[in-house]
Design an enzyme around this catalytic site. Structure first.
Site, PDB file in Angstrom:
ATOM      1  N   LYS A 172      -7.020  -1.798   9.688  1.00 17.28           N
ATOM      2  CA  LYS A 172      -8.288  -2.165  10.345  1.00 17.28           C
ATOM      3  C   LYS A 172      -8.063  -2.802  11.698  1.00 17.28           C
ATOM      4  O   LYS A 172      -8.870  -2.640  12.616  1.00 17.28           O
ATOM      5  CB  LYS A 172      -9.112  -3.098   9.456  1.00 17.28           C
ATOM      6  CG  LYS A 172      -8.407  -4.351   8.981  1.00 17.28           C
ATOM      7  CD  LYS A 172      -7.901  -4.190   7.579  1.00 17.28           C
ATOM      8  CE  LYS A 172      -7.111  -5.391   7.112  1.00 17.28           C
ATOM      9  NZ  LYS A 172      -6.621  -5.228   5.755  1.00 17.28           N
TER      10      LYS A 172
ATOM     11  N   ASP B 173      -9.884 -10.758   9.880  1.00 18.41           N
ATOM     12  CA  ASP B 173      -9.689  -9.537   9.081  1.00 18.41           C
ATOM     13  C   ASP B 173     -11.045  -8.936   8.678  1.00 18.41           C
ATOM     14  O   ASP B 173     -11.287  -7.738   8.845  1.00 18.41           O
ATOM     15  CB  ASP B 173      -8.851  -9.910   7.835  1.00 18.41           C
ATOM     16  CG  ASP B 173      -8.890  -8.858   6.764  1.00 18.41           C
ATOM     17  OD1 ASP B 173      -8.121  -7.886   6.877  1.00 18.41           O
ATOM     18  OD2 ASP B 173      -9.681  -8.988   5.806  1.00 18.41           O
TER      19      ASP B 173
ATOM     20  N   VAL C 164     -11.357  -0.533   5.167  1.00 18.70           N
ATOM     21  CA  VAL C 164     -12.538  -1.372   4.945  1.00 18.70           C
ATOM     22  C   VAL C 164     -12.803  -1.499   3.447  1.00 18.70           C
ATOM     23  O   VAL C 164     -13.055  -0.508   2.767  1.00 18.70           O
ATOM     24  CB  VAL C 164     -13.791  -0.776   5.632  1.00 18.70           C
ATOM     25  CG1 VAL C 164     -14.993  -1.690   5.420  1.00 18.70           C
ATOM     26  CG2 VAL C 164     -13.545  -0.565   7.119  1.00 18.70           C
TER      27      VAL C 164
ATOM     28  N   VAL D 180       0.832  -1.208   0.000  1.00 17.91           N
ATOM     29  CA  VAL D 180       0.000   0.000   0.000  1.00 17.91           C
ATOM     30  C   VAL D 180       0.868   1.260   0.000  1.00 17.91           C
ATOM     31  O   VAL D 180       0.622   2.210  -0.770  1.00 17.91           O
ATOM     32  CB  VAL D 180      -0.968   0.002   1.209  1.00 17.91           C
ATOM     33  CG1 VAL D 180      -1.903   1.203   1.137  1.00 17.91           C
ATOM     34  CG2 VAL D 180      -1.771  -1.287   1.272  1.00 17.91           C
TER      35      VAL D 180
ATOM     36  N   ILE E 289     -13.114   0.447  -2.277  1.00 15.46           N
ATOM     37  CA  ILE E 289     -14.533   0.846  -2.286  1.00 15.46           C
ATOM     38  C   ILE E 289     -14.738   1.978  -1.275  1.00 15.46           C
ATOM     39  O   ILE E 289     -14.416   1.802  -0.101  1.00 15.46           O
ATOM     40  CB  ILE E 289     -15.455  -0.336  -1.898  1.00 15.46           C
ATOM     41  CG1 ILE E 289     -15.226  -1.535  -2.818  1.00 15.46           C
ATOM     42  CG2 ILE E 289     -16.905   0.092  -1.925  1.00 15.46           C
ATOM     43  CD1 ILE E 289     -16.044  -2.771  -2.432  1.00 15.46           C
TER      44      ILE E 289
ATOM     45  N   LYS F 123     -13.191  -5.332   9.882  1.00 14.17           N
ATOM     46  CA  LYS F 123     -13.829  -4.364   8.972  1.00 14.17           C
ATOM     47  C   LYS F 123     -15.299  -4.176   9.347  1.00 14.17           C
ATOM     48  O   LYS F 123     -15.808  -3.056   9.351  1.00 14.17           O
ATOM     49  CB  LYS F 123     -13.695  -4.868   7.528  1.00 14.17           C
ATOM     50  CG  LYS F 123     -12.240  -4.933   7.064  1.00 14.17           C
ATOM     51  CD  LYS F 123     -12.098  -5.720   5.761  1.00 14.17           C
ATOM     52  CE  LYS F 123     -10.631  -5.853   5.355  1.00 14.17           C
ATOM     53  NZ  LYS F 123     -10.411  -6.819   4.276  1.00 14.17           N
TER      54      LYS F 123
END
Ligand code: NAP
Ligand code: HSE
Length: 428
Positions: free
Chosen positions: A107, A203, A134, A15, A138, A207
């Site tokens: 998260k 995981d 999350v 990321v 999106i 979220k």
């Protein structure tokens, strides 16, 4: 032009390098949209000399993420290291204490420490933004906190772990066993370093807990999420669910009930024709239901360098524009502690069990269900395997409590081999 918004990026992995790439390739576009340049002052990671596919020479280097967070030339800490504690938490706290905003994709950190960190941010007049945490690319946090802010939310649900959806759809489409699909996902690099975070539902549970806090104005409470992973799902369940018109998904559902806040992350059967039923591969889908808007469905990439960095940059641009939303969409001190309600909303269930081939075996199973107050909707017996046969039962709506009572009682009948599989059928 006004002064730049200066970022300090802690974490230069999948990321972090994606964020650097966007800042470098879209500098003009970002400046035009934000009304000021967005620049990077300094970066931090564990290993300095790693090739990360993006040039980093123009930035100051810090070995220590906390030192990065405290730098005078950093306005916003972009935390992309991961982990619920350790350097991610220390750097976030240091940034807030030094009067800086924080953007994170983490998260785990917010699901465990979200309330305390949100309160710390507000005490300093700062904000924490976490769109990327999350469902990756999106913009679901934005949808909830802005576009749907005029609704009382009634339910939020979704498929929020791409790895699990990949495994389940490979079992479904290619007839792979769970172990084969898991190995394939591993080979493609989809699994977290600790795979239990994915396949154990943890995981995705993180979220869901974050979405529930925003949707229902409650303090984030990951400990109250009922978690069940996908490890017990067999190819038989997939085939038999398909036979009845369903797909199996690791589905998160949060809803406020008369008994409190229900938060579940577990395998569920959903109609194969529904948007959730049609979701293939590593894609995520979030379904939001509000009293005024009805139902909306958001679908897209839940992971990966570009999609996740896209979400991080959406938050960064908001901060550059001066858009300052409280962490969970309303002041942290106004968030209520929700009473946790375990599977309060009744539902039909799919049951699969291995029944020994004895006269009266089915009758014994039916009696157990009847004594637990559970009514049978459909029942099917498949061909014998030696001395036993698989039996499928779809119940009418029942509570999880009644179902657990029946599941416990099956063992004493002497006709059910092993532990039956029970999967909720969710109305979506
Ligand atoms: P990653 O590829 O493993 O990268 C983690 C980075 O953090 C690496 O650059 C690592 O340094 C650095 N790091 C780790 N521990 C550190 C420490 N103690 N001090 C300084 N730096 C440290 O992880 P990622 O996939 O980019 O994920 C980052 C965050 O985004 C996590 O919170 C994750 O849950 C979240 N997220 C990821 C995705 C995704 O698709 N990957 C999607 C949504 C959210 P080195 O490179 O030197 O080892
Ligand atoms: N392990 C996660 C997934 C990555 O498979 O969706 C994104 O959070």
């Amino acid at each position: 032009m006004t002064s730049p918004l200066r970022l300090g990026i802690a974490g230069l992995g999948t990321v972090g390098s994606g964020v650097v790439r966007i800042v470098q390739t879209h500098a003009d576009l970002l400046a035009a949209r934000a009304g000021r340049p967005v620049t990077i002052s300094a970066v931090s990671a564990r290993t300095r000399d790693k090739d990360r596919g993006v040039p980093l020479d123009a930035y100051e280097w810090e070995d220590d993420a906390v030192a990065l967070a405290r730098r005078d030339d950093v306005d916003v800490l972009v935390e992309l290291m991961g982990g619920s504690d350790g350097p991610a938490k220390a750097a976030t706290e240091a940034a807030l204490a030094a009067g800086k905003d924080v953007v994170t994709a983490n998260k785990a950190l917010l699901a465990i420490h979200g309330q305390a960190l949100a309160e710390a941010a507000e005490a300093q007049g700062r904000v924490i933004r976490f769109e990327a945490a999350v469902a990756g690319g999106i913009p679901v946090i934005k949808a909830l906190t802005e576009g749907l802010a005029g609704n009382a939310m009634t339910r939020v649900m979704g498929v929020m772990n791409g790895t699990c959806n990949y495994i389940l759809t490979r079992m479904e489409n290619a007839g792979l066993t769970y172990a084969e699909a898991f190995a394939e996902a591993d080979g493609l690099g989809y699994l977290e370093a600790d795979p239990e975070l994915d396949v154990g539902g943890i995981d995705a549970g993180h979220k869901l807990a974050l979405l529930a806090a925003i949707a229902f104005g409650t303090q984030v409470d990951f400990g109250a999420v009922e978690l069940e992973g996908i490890g017990a799902i067999t190819i038989d369940d997939i085939v038999q669910a398909a036979d009845m018109g369903y797909k199996i998904k690791l589905l998160g559902v949060a809803q406020m009930t008369g008994r409190g806040l229900e938060q579940r992350m577990s395998p569920c059967l959903v109609p194969d024709t529904s948007p959730l039923g049609q979701l293939q591969g590593g894609t995520n889908m979030v379904v939001l239901e509000g009293d005024a808007v009805g139902q909306i469905v958001l679908r897209g990439a839940g992971a990966g360098s570009g999609p996740t960095a896209s979400a991080v940059m959406g938050d960064v641009i908001d901060l550059a524009r001066g858009v300052r939303m409280p962490t969970f969409g309303q002041p942290a001190t106004s968030l209520r502690k929700a009473r946790a309600a375990r599977a309060a909303v009744p539902a039909p269930y799919y049951l699969r069990m291995q029944l020994v081939d004895k006269p009266g075996a089915l009758a014994k199973v039916a009696r157990v269900l009847g004594e637990a107050g559970i009514s049978i909707d459909r029942m099917r017996q498949y061909g014998h395997q030696d001395t036993s046969a698989p039996v499928l039962i779809v119940t009418h709506k029942t509570t999880r409590g009644a179902l657990d009572e029946a599941l416990a009682a099956f063992a004493a009948t002497g006709v059910v081999e092993g532990a039956p599989v029970a999967i909720r059928i969710e109305a979506v």
